[in-house]
Design a protein around this motif. Structure first.
Motif, PDB file in Angstrom:
ATOM      1  N   ALA A 124       9.365  -9.466 -13.482  1.00  0.00           N
ATOM      2  CA  ALA A 124       7.931  -9.184 -13.334  1.00  0.00           C
ATOM      3  C   ALA A 124       7.689  -7.949 -12.477  1.00  0.00           C
ATOM      4  CB  ALA A 124       7.225 -10.395 -12.731  1.00  0.00           C
ATOM      5  N   LEU A 125       8.573  -6.977 -12.580  1.00  0.00           N
ATOM      6  CA  LEU A 125       8.468  -5.764 -11.782  1.00  0.00           C
ATOM      7  C   LEU A 125       8.373  -4.536 -12.678  1.00  0.00           C
ATOM      8  CD1 LEU A 125      11.212  -6.576  -9.115  1.00  0.00           C
ATOM      9  CD2 LEU A 125       8.737  -6.812  -8.845  1.00  0.00           C
ATOM     10  N   VAL A 126       7.693  -3.519 -12.178  1.00  0.00           N
ATOM     11  CA  VAL A 126       7.524  -2.251 -12.896  1.00  0.00           C
ATOM     12  C   VAL A 126       8.248  -1.158 -12.118  1.00  0.00           C
ATOM     13  CG1 VAL A 126       5.858  -0.583 -13.795  1.00  0.00           C
ATOM     14  CG2 VAL A 126       5.260  -3.011 -13.716  1.00  0.00           C
ATOM     15  N   GLN A 127       9.006  -0.330 -12.826  1.00  0.00           N
ATOM     16  CA  GLN A 127       9.693   0.791 -12.196  1.00  0.00           C
ATOM     17  C   GLN A 127       9.120   2.134 -12.648  1.00  0.00           C
ATOM     18  OE1 GLN A 127      11.765  -1.879 -13.501  1.00  0.00           O
ATOM     19  NE2 GLN A 127      11.461  -2.551 -11.390  1.00  0.00           N
ATOM     20  N   SER A 128       9.297   3.135 -11.793  1.00  0.00           N
ATOM     21  CA  SER A 128       9.053   4.518 -12.204  1.00  0.00           C
ATOM     22  C   SER A 128      10.397   5.239 -12.163  1.00  0.00           C
ATOM     23  CB  SER A 128       8.042   5.216 -11.291  1.00  0.00           C
ATOM     24  OG  SER A 128       8.536   5.276  -9.969  1.00  0.00           O
ATOM     25  N   LEU A 129      10.575   6.171 -13.051  1.00  0.00           N
ATOM     26  CA  LEU A 129      11.831   6.923 -13.152  1.00  0.00           C
ATOM     27  C   LEU A 129      11.575   8.382 -12.815  1.00  0.00           C
ATOM     28  CD1 LEU A 129      14.848   6.949 -14.009  1.00  0.00           C
ATOM     29  CD2 LEU A 129      14.070   7.506 -16.296  1.00  0.00           C
ATOM     30  N   HIS A 130      12.381   8.927 -11.902  1.00  0.00           N
ATOM     31  CA  HIS A 130      12.184  10.294 -11.440  1.00  0.00           C
ATOM     32  C   HIS A 130      13.471  11.106 -11.615  1.00  0.00           C
ATOM     33  CE1 HIS A 130       8.448   9.187  -9.170  1.00  0.00           C
ATOM     34  NE2 HIS A 130       9.068   8.016  -9.187  1.00  0.00           N
ATOM     35  N   PRO A 131      13.381  12.290 -12.224  1.00  0.00           N
ATOM     36  CA  PRO A 131      14.553  13.181 -12.258  1.00  0.00           C
ATOM     37  C   PRO A 131      14.753  13.829 -10.903  1.00  0.00           C
ATOM     38  CG  PRO A 131      12.671  14.261 -13.255  1.00  0.00           C
ATOM     39  CD  PRO A 131      12.215  12.872 -12.900  1.00  0.00           C
ATOM     40  N   LEU A 132      15.993  14.041 -10.518  1.00  0.00           N
ATOM     41  CA  LEU A 132      16.322  14.757  -9.292  1.00  0.00           C
ATOM     42  C   LEU A 132      16.857  16.141  -9.649  1.00  0.00           C
ATOM     43  CD1 LEU A 132      17.960  11.787  -7.351  1.00  0.00           C
ATOM     44  CD2 LEU A 132      15.596  12.603  -7.236  1.00  0.00           C
ATOM     45  N   SER A 133      16.945  17.013  -8.661  1.00  0.00           N
ATOM     46  CA  SER A 133      17.164  18.443  -8.924  1.00  0.00           C
ATOM     47  C   SER A 133      18.522  18.759  -9.536  1.00  0.00           C
ATOM     48  CB  SER A 133      16.994  19.236  -7.626  1.00  0.00           C
ATOM     49  OG  SER A 133      17.891  18.763  -6.634  1.00  0.00           O
ATOM     50  N   ASP A 134      19.506  17.859  -9.406  1.00  0.00           N
ATOM     51  CA  ASP A 134      20.827  18.148  -9.965  1.00  0.00           C
ATOM     52  C   ASP A 134      21.064  17.459 -11.304  1.00  0.00           C
ATOM     53  OD1 ASP A 134      21.106  15.526  -9.179  1.00  0.00           O
ATOM     54  OD2 ASP A 134      23.100  15.803  -8.296  1.00  0.00           O
ATOM     55  N   GLY A 135      19.985  16.926 -11.906  1.00  0.00           N
ATOM     56  CA  GLY A 135      20.124  16.259 -13.192  1.00  0.00           C
ATOM     57  C   GLY A 135      20.313  14.760 -13.098  1.00  0.00           C
ATOM     58  N   ALA A 182      15.397   5.281 -10.245  1.00  0.00           N
ATOM     59  CA  ALA A 182      14.381   4.332 -10.687  1.00  0.00           C
ATOM     60  C   ALA A 182      13.895   3.568  -9.467  1.00  0.00           C
ATOM     61  CB  ALA A 182      14.959   3.362 -11.714  1.00  0.00           C
ATOM     62  N   VAL A 183      12.576   3.453  -9.318  1.00  0.00           N
ATOM     63  CA  VAL A 183      11.985   2.830  -8.136  1.00  0.00           C
ATOM     64  C   VAL A 183      10.956   1.787  -8.561  1.00  0.00           C
ATOM     65  CG1 VAL A 183      10.695   3.232  -6.004  1.00  0.00           C
ATOM     66  CG2 VAL A 183      12.296   4.958  -6.827  1.00  0.00           C
ATOM     67  N   THR A 184      11.059   0.598  -8.011  1.00  0.00           N
ATOM     68  CA  THR A 184      10.070  -0.442  -8.289  1.00  0.00           C
ATOM     69  C   THR A 184       8.762  -0.076  -7.610  1.00  0.00           C
ATOM     70  OG1 THR A 184      11.760  -2.163  -8.470  1.00  0.00           O
ATOM     71  CG2 THR A 184       9.514  -2.881  -8.017  1.00  0.00           C
ATOM     72  N   ILE A 185       7.675  -0.023  -8.388  1.00  0.00           N
ATOM     73  CA  ILE A 185       6.388   0.429  -7.856  1.00  0.00           C
ATOM     74  C   ILE A 185       5.290  -0.620  -7.932  1.00  0.00           C
ATOM     75  CG2 ILE A 185       6.821   2.875  -8.294  1.00  0.00           C
ATOM     76  CD1 ILE A 185       5.155   2.581 -10.865  1.00  0.00           C
ATOM     77  N   ALA A 186       5.514  -1.715  -8.660  1.00  0.00           N
ATOM     78  CA  ALA A 186       4.443  -2.708  -8.800  1.00  0.00           C
ATOM     79  C   ALA A 186       5.014  -4.048  -9.231  1.00  0.00           C
ATOM     80  CB  ALA A 186       3.394  -2.231  -9.806  1.00  0.00           C
ATOM     81  N   HIS A 187       4.220  -5.074  -9.020  1.00  0.00           N
ATOM     82  CA  HIS A 187       4.507  -6.427  -9.498  1.00  0.00           C
ATOM     83  C   HIS A 187       3.456  -6.722 -10.566  1.00  0.00           C
ATOM     84  CE1 HIS A 187       6.481 -10.364  -8.306  1.00  0.00           C
ATOM     85  NE2 HIS A 187       5.647 -10.728  -9.260  1.00  0.00           N
ATOM     86  N   TYR A 188       3.828  -7.421 -11.635  1.00  0.00           N
ATOM     87  CA  TYR A 188       2.817  -7.753 -12.641  1.00  0.00           C
ATOM     88  C   TYR A 188       2.709  -9.256 -12.842  1.00  0.00           C
ATOM     89  CZ  TYR A 188       6.298  -8.513 -16.396  1.00  0.00           C
ATOM     90  OH  TYR A 188       7.320  -8.993 -17.172  1.00  0.00           O
TER      91      TYR A 188
END
Length: 449
Positions: free
Chosen positions: A346-357, A361-367
């Motif tokens: 029941a968790l939502v993640q966001s995915l972020h690229p970093l500068s070296d490719g 992934a970071v959990t940002i919310a509960h649903y």
């Protein structure tokens, strides 16, 4: 109404069981270095550490960071000297492990690229699915993907793969072979194949391949025509494919639908919202809560494509976005859920690229489901539970062609349920709303409370 600055329209950005893609801003905490020092810093492996640290600091769902002093951790990370990029990655993984959240994770460039390919529903290759023969272990073409270079060249299911660019495949693992076949768009790969005892060579030019996530067909069962739809993952193309499937099956005048979400691990959150709106006219689809306790309620918007009876098939591998869709259809009384208890994520993640490719992934919310149910580690409980014996599971695994047929216990139970439902209707076919509207539901697509 208020809107969190960290959550600009969650449904368009986030993914469940997957993630959203975003750019990484410049460091919020770097001192005012000279241009030469700053350039050296940005080329340092420590820059990736700091990028990832900042994203977690800004977005992570738990502002206590699992009772970890996140500021002190940054200082500790940046004070150390690292002998290699791998050592830097190891330190970052150790830092994230302190959150005790398996879904907040670091990915090296290869892992990050694999995940973004998966959620985009696209890959660079020639469009073939490989498998190992269960008896001989030899590599075979399971099937060519539609509209791919392999399909255009006449590659067929069952073709044996003898060599890839001259490298013999005997003893080669499926993943190893797949990595050899993949490559940069516009480059060629030479395959040596055999069919009916005859060996031949084919050269294929790699292209960007859209991997279908929806398969559908009309099945005649006991005098009724059932529209069967299997959704394998909520990719960026899934909503369009689902819309095409429902419209085509409507034109075939099916009597009811079976939506198969078994084994679906999730994917893009907005994809699950768009697909839910194809089945629901009104009602809440999902509720989310971020780190600042800001609530967002995502609603149906009177865009459903069918009101015919619907059964949804689930199992313990149906996760995340699959659970959002199943929970929305169940709580709004739009569908009957058949199968086994789902995964419980029941968790939502966001995915972020970093500068070296690489990426993080970071959990940002509960649903929560429309009724406010927290399915964490519990999953969606089916309306009709159908458990498979180990023997039945093995039979389906060994004979995938039987999935979605009367030899499939989940599907056959769905057909039985739909037959009784259709017989109970005076005309034998329903064109009435089968969902129960939620009182007071707004007509807007997204509402923030």
């Amino acid at each position: 109404m208020t809107r969190s600055p960290k959550f600009p329209n969650l449904a368009r950005l986030a993914l469940c069981g997957g993630v959203f893609l975003s750019s990484v801003s410049a460091s919020l905490f770097l001192p005012a270095f000279s241009s030469s020092v700053r350039a050296a810093w940005e080329d340092s492996p420590k820059a990736v550490l700091d990028e990832a640290w900042q994203i977690v600091y800004r977005d992570y769902v738990d502002p206590s960071f699992n009772q970890t002093n996140w500021m002190a951790l940054r200082e500790e990370l940046l004070e150390k000297d690292y002998s290699s990029t791998e050592a830097t990655y190891g330190a970052l993984r150790e830092a994230l492990a302190k959150l005790e959240d398996p879904y907040t994770r670091f990915m090296d460039p290869e892992q990050y690229q694999a995940l973004t390919n998966q959620t985009s529903g696209e890959l660079s290759g020639v469009g073939i699915r490989l498998k190992a023969d269960a008896v001989t272990g030899l590599l075979l073409i399971e099937e060519p993907i539609a509209n791919s270079p392999a399909m255009a060249a006449g590659v067929k299911s069952g073709d044996r793969v003898l060599a890839i660019d001259g490298a013999q495949t005997l003893g080669m693992e499926v993943n190893q072979a797949a990595n050899l076949i993949r490559g940069e768009v516009g480059t060629d790969v030479a395959l040596t194949l055999s069919r009916d005892g005859k060996q031949f060579d084919v050269t294929l030019r790699r292209a960007r391949i859209e991997v279908p996530s929806v398969n559908y067909s009309v099945k005649e069962e006991g005098g009724n025509e059932i529209g069967y739809i299997h959704l394998s993952q909520f990719t960026s193309h899934a909503a369009r494919e689902m819309r095409d499937a429902i419209r085509t099956l409507n034109q075939e005048n099916v009597d009811a639908f079976v939506l198969d979400l078994r084994g679906n691990p999730g994917g893009l959150l907005y994809s699950s919202i768009d697909i839910a709106r194809m089945w629901l006219d009104t009602g809440t689809i999902v509720k989310t809560v971020d780190r600042d306790s800001h609530n967002e309620e995502l609603l149906a918007n009177h865009t459903s494509l069918t009101h015919l009876p619907l059964v949804v098939l689930v199992d313990n591998n149906s996760a995340s976005s699959s659970e959002i869709l199943a929970g929305a259809l169940q709580d709004n009384h739009r569908a009957t859920i058949i199968g086994t208890q789902t995964f419980g994520k029941a968790l939502v993640q966001s995915l972020h690229p970093l500068s070296d490719g690489s990426g993080i992934a970071v959990t940002i919310a509960h649903y929560y489901t429309p009724n406010g149910t927290d399915i964490s580690k519990k999953g969606v409980i089916p309306d009709v539970e159908v458990r498979l014996s180990r023997r039945e599971q093995q039979q389906l695994a060994q004979n995938p062609a039987t999935i979605g047929t009367m030899a499939d216990p989940h599907y056959s139970r769905a057909v039985m349920f739909l037959e009784s439902s259709l017989l109970a209707q005076p005309t034998g076919r329903s064109n009435q709303l089968s969902e129960r509207p939620v009182e007071g539901a707004a007509k807007a697509g997204v509402v923030q409370n």
